[in-house]
Design an enzyme around this catalytic site. Structure first.
Site, PDB file in Angstrom:
ATOM      1  N   ASP A  46       0.920  -1.158   0.093  1.00  0.00           N
ATOM      2  CA  ASP A  46       0.050  -0.029   0.192  1.00  0.00           C
ATOM      3  C   ASP A  46       0.838   1.291  -0.231  1.00  0.00           C
ATOM      4  O   ASP A  46       0.339   2.375   0.027  1.00  0.00           O
ATOM      5  CB  ASP A  46      -1.021   0.005   0.990  1.00  0.00           C
ATOM      6  CG  ASP A  46      -0.450  -0.316   2.447  1.00  0.00           C
ATOM      7  OD1 ASP A  46       0.977  -0.218   2.706  1.00  0.00           O
ATOM      8  OD2 ASP A  46      -1.235  -0.104   3.579  1.00  0.00           O
ATOM      9  N   SER A  47       2.250   1.118   0.033  1.00  0.00           N
ATOM     10  CA  SER A  47       3.273   2.093  -0.311  1.00  0.00           C
ATOM     11  C   SER A  47       2.900   2.898  -1.365  1.00  0.00           C
ATOM     12  O   SER A  47       3.284   3.988  -1.853  1.00  0.00           O
ATOM     13  CB  SER A  47       4.486   1.638  -0.005  1.00  0.00           C
ATOM     14  OG  SER A  47       4.694   0.535  -1.133  1.00  0.00           O
ATOM     15  N   ASP A  85      -1.118  -6.323  -0.170  1.00  0.00           N
ATOM     16  CA  ASP A  85      -1.062  -5.659   1.111  1.00  0.00           C
ATOM     17  C   ASP A  85      -2.742  -5.192   1.300  1.00  0.00           C
ATOM     18  O   ASP A  85      -3.241  -4.276   0.439  1.00  0.00           O
ATOM     19  CB  ASP A  85      -0.630  -4.171   0.828  1.00  0.00           C
ATOM     20  CG  ASP A  85       0.279  -4.136   2.169  1.00  0.00           C
ATOM     21  OD1 ASP A  85       0.426  -4.693   2.946  1.00  0.00           O
ATOM     22  OD2 ASP A  85       0.924  -2.912   2.134  1.00  0.00           O
ATOM     23  N   LYS A 114      -1.202  -9.460   2.717  1.00  0.00           N
ATOM     24  CA  LYS A 114      -0.542  -9.125   3.921  1.00  0.00           C
ATOM     25  C   LYS A 114      -1.514  -8.408   5.000  1.00  0.00           C
ATOM     26  O   LYS A 114      -1.983  -7.295   4.401  1.00  0.00           O
ATOM     27  CB  LYS A 114       0.655  -8.344   3.608  1.00  0.00           C
ATOM     28  CG  LYS A 114       1.349  -7.810   4.793  1.00  0.00           C
ATOM     29  CD  LYS A 114       2.920  -7.301   4.469  1.00  0.00           C
ATOM     30  CE  LYS A 114       3.096  -5.845   3.784  1.00  0.00           C
ATOM     31  NZ  LYS A 114       2.543  -4.870   4.802  1.00  0.00           N
ATOM     32  N   GLU A 116      -1.577  -5.966   8.625  1.00  0.00           N
ATOM     33  CA  GLU A 116      -0.862  -5.270   9.470  1.00  0.00           C
ATOM     34  C   GLU A 116      -1.295  -5.597  11.000  1.00  0.00           C
ATOM     35  O   GLU A 116      -2.702  -5.785  11.296  1.00  0.00           O
ATOM     36  CB  GLU A 116      -0.865  -3.729   9.243  1.00  0.00           C
ATOM     37  CG  GLU A 116       0.013  -3.532   7.975  1.00  0.00           C
ATOM     38  CD  GLU A 116      -0.038  -1.964   8.321  1.00  0.00           C
ATOM     39  OE1 GLU A 116      -0.227  -1.277   9.007  1.00  0.00           O
ATOM     40  OE2 GLU A 116       0.573  -1.429   7.096  1.00  0.00           O
ATOM     41  N   GLU A 184       9.022  -4.425  10.774  1.00  0.00           N
ATOM     42  CA  GLU A 184       9.206  -3.070  10.445  1.00  0.00           C
ATOM     43  C   GLU A 184       9.916  -2.137  11.496  1.00  0.00           C
ATOM     44  O   GLU A 184       9.236  -2.164  12.369  1.00  0.00           O
ATOM     45  CB  GLU A 184       8.065  -2.328   9.588  1.00  0.00           C
ATOM     46  CG  GLU A 184       8.398  -0.992   9.066  1.00  0.00           C
ATOM     47  CD  GLU A 184       7.392  -0.583   7.909  1.00  0.00           C
ATOM     48  OE1 GLU A 184       6.389  -1.179   7.578  1.00  0.00           O
ATOM     49  OE2 GLU A 184       7.589   0.684   7.552  1.00  0.00           O
TER      50      GLU A 184
END
Ligand code: KIV
Length: 266
Positions: A46-47, A85, A114, A116, A184
Site C-alpha cells: 500500500d506504499s 497488502d 498481508k 498489519e 518493520e
C-alpha cells in the site's frame, strides 16, 4: 517452466538457513522485470499510495485501487509469489467483510495477502483467512496504517518489555497460521531473536540483517521516489535522474525538429 514460489518454498529457504528477496511492484512491466530478475516475492504494497498515486499516507488508498494494481502486477509475474497488502479499513471492520475483500484480491491474482498488526481480532482473521485458503503474511513492529496512533514513524521494540511483546505477537501470528511476518523498524537484535524463536520466515523492513527475507519498496530500490527515503533503503539506481534526462532529451528533440526522423514515420 519456472517453479512458482509458494509458502513451502519460503519455509524451506528459512529451514536451510538461506535468504529470500521481496520487492514491491505496482504495474505490469515493472513486475515482469522484477520477476525475471529472480526476486522471490512481489508485494503490491500500500506504499503505492505515496509512490504511485502521490497520496500523503497509506491510509488514503482503498480496495478498488489496490485491486487495479493487483491485477496489473499479477499479469506480469510467472515465478514470484504475489502478495497484496490489504489497505486501511478493508479488513478491520468485521470478519465477513474482511474475508470478502481478501477473497477478491485472490480473484484478481494475489497468491497471498498481508495484514498489519496483531490483536485478538487479527489472530481470528488470520485463522479464518487461512481456513478460506488464502496464505497470510503478518506485519508487526512499525505498522504504517496505525501511524496516527503510534505518533509517527517510530522504531518499535526498543525496550525489553516492547521487545518481549513483539516476540509474543510473532508467536501468536505463527499459531494463527501466518506463513511469514514482516518486521518493520525493529532493532536488529530484537528481529534476530524473533527470527530464531519462530518457525515461519521473518522479513526485514528496517529490521536488520538476521531475518530470513528482506523487503524494499521498488521505487526506493530504483531511486525513483525521492520525496523521502528511509535509512534502511539502498538505492541501486537513479531512475529519477534517468527519467528526467530522457524527458529533457525528448523535449529538446521535439522542439528542435529532431523527432520524429525519417525512420520514425509511416
Ligand atoms: O506497503 C509496503 O510497501 C510495505 C512494505 C514496505 C513492507 O508494507
Amino acid at each position: 517452466m519456472l517453479k512458482k514460489v509458494s509458502v513451502r518454498t519460503l519455509k524451506k529457504i528459512k529451514d536451510n538457513g538461506e535468504k529470500f528477496s521481496v520487492l514491491t511492484a505496482y504495474d505490469y512491466s515493472t513486475a515482469k522485470y522484477i520477476d525475471e530478475a529472480g526476486v522471490d516475492v512481489i508485494l503490491i504494497g500500500d506504499s503505492l499510495a505515496m509512490t504511485a498515486l502521490g497520496y500523503e499516507s497509506t491510509n488514503s488508498i482503498g480496495v478498488e485501487e489496490m485491486s487495479i494494481f493487483t491485477k496489473a502486477v499479477a499479469k506480469g509475474v510467472n515465478r514470484a509469489m504475489v502478495v497484496t497488502d490489504m489497505p486501511f479499513m478493508s479488513y478491520t471492520i468485521d470478519i465477513p467483510s474482511a474475508l470478502t475483500n481478501i477473497g477478491n484480491m485472490v480473484k484478481y491474482g494475489a497468491n497471498a495477502v498481508k495484514l498489519e498488526g496483531c490483536n485478538d481480532y487479527i489472530e481470528k482473521l488470520v485463522e479464518c483467512t487461512v481456513n478460506m485458503g488464502v496464505p497470510v503474511m503478518g506485519h508487526i513492529g512499525f505498522t504504517p496504517q496505525s501511524q496516527n496512533v503510534i505518533g509517527g514513524h517510530i522504531i518499535q521494540g526498543k525496550t525489553e518489555e516492547a521487545a518481549k511483546e513483539l516476540l509474543k505477537q510473532a508467536k501468536k501470528l505463527e499459531k494463527a497460521g501466518a506463513f511469514s511476518i514482516v518486521l518493520e523498524m525493529v532493532p536488529e537484535d530484537v528481529a534476530k531473536n524473533i527470527t530464531q524463536n519462530i518457525s515461519i520466515p521473518t522479513i526485514s523492513c528496517g529490521a536488520g540483517r538476521y531475518c530470513d527475507g528482506f523487503v524494499m519498496v521498488c521505487d526506493d530500490c530504483f531511486g525513483k521516489f525521492t520525496d523521502f527515503t528511509p535509512k534502511f533503503a539502498r538505492k541501486y539506481a537513479d531512475m529519477a535522474s534517468l527519467i528526467k534526462d530522457c524527458a529533457t532529451k525528448f523535449d529538446y528533440d521535439v522542439k528542435n525538429g529532431n523527432y520524429p526522423n525519417e525512420n520514425e514515420v509511416y
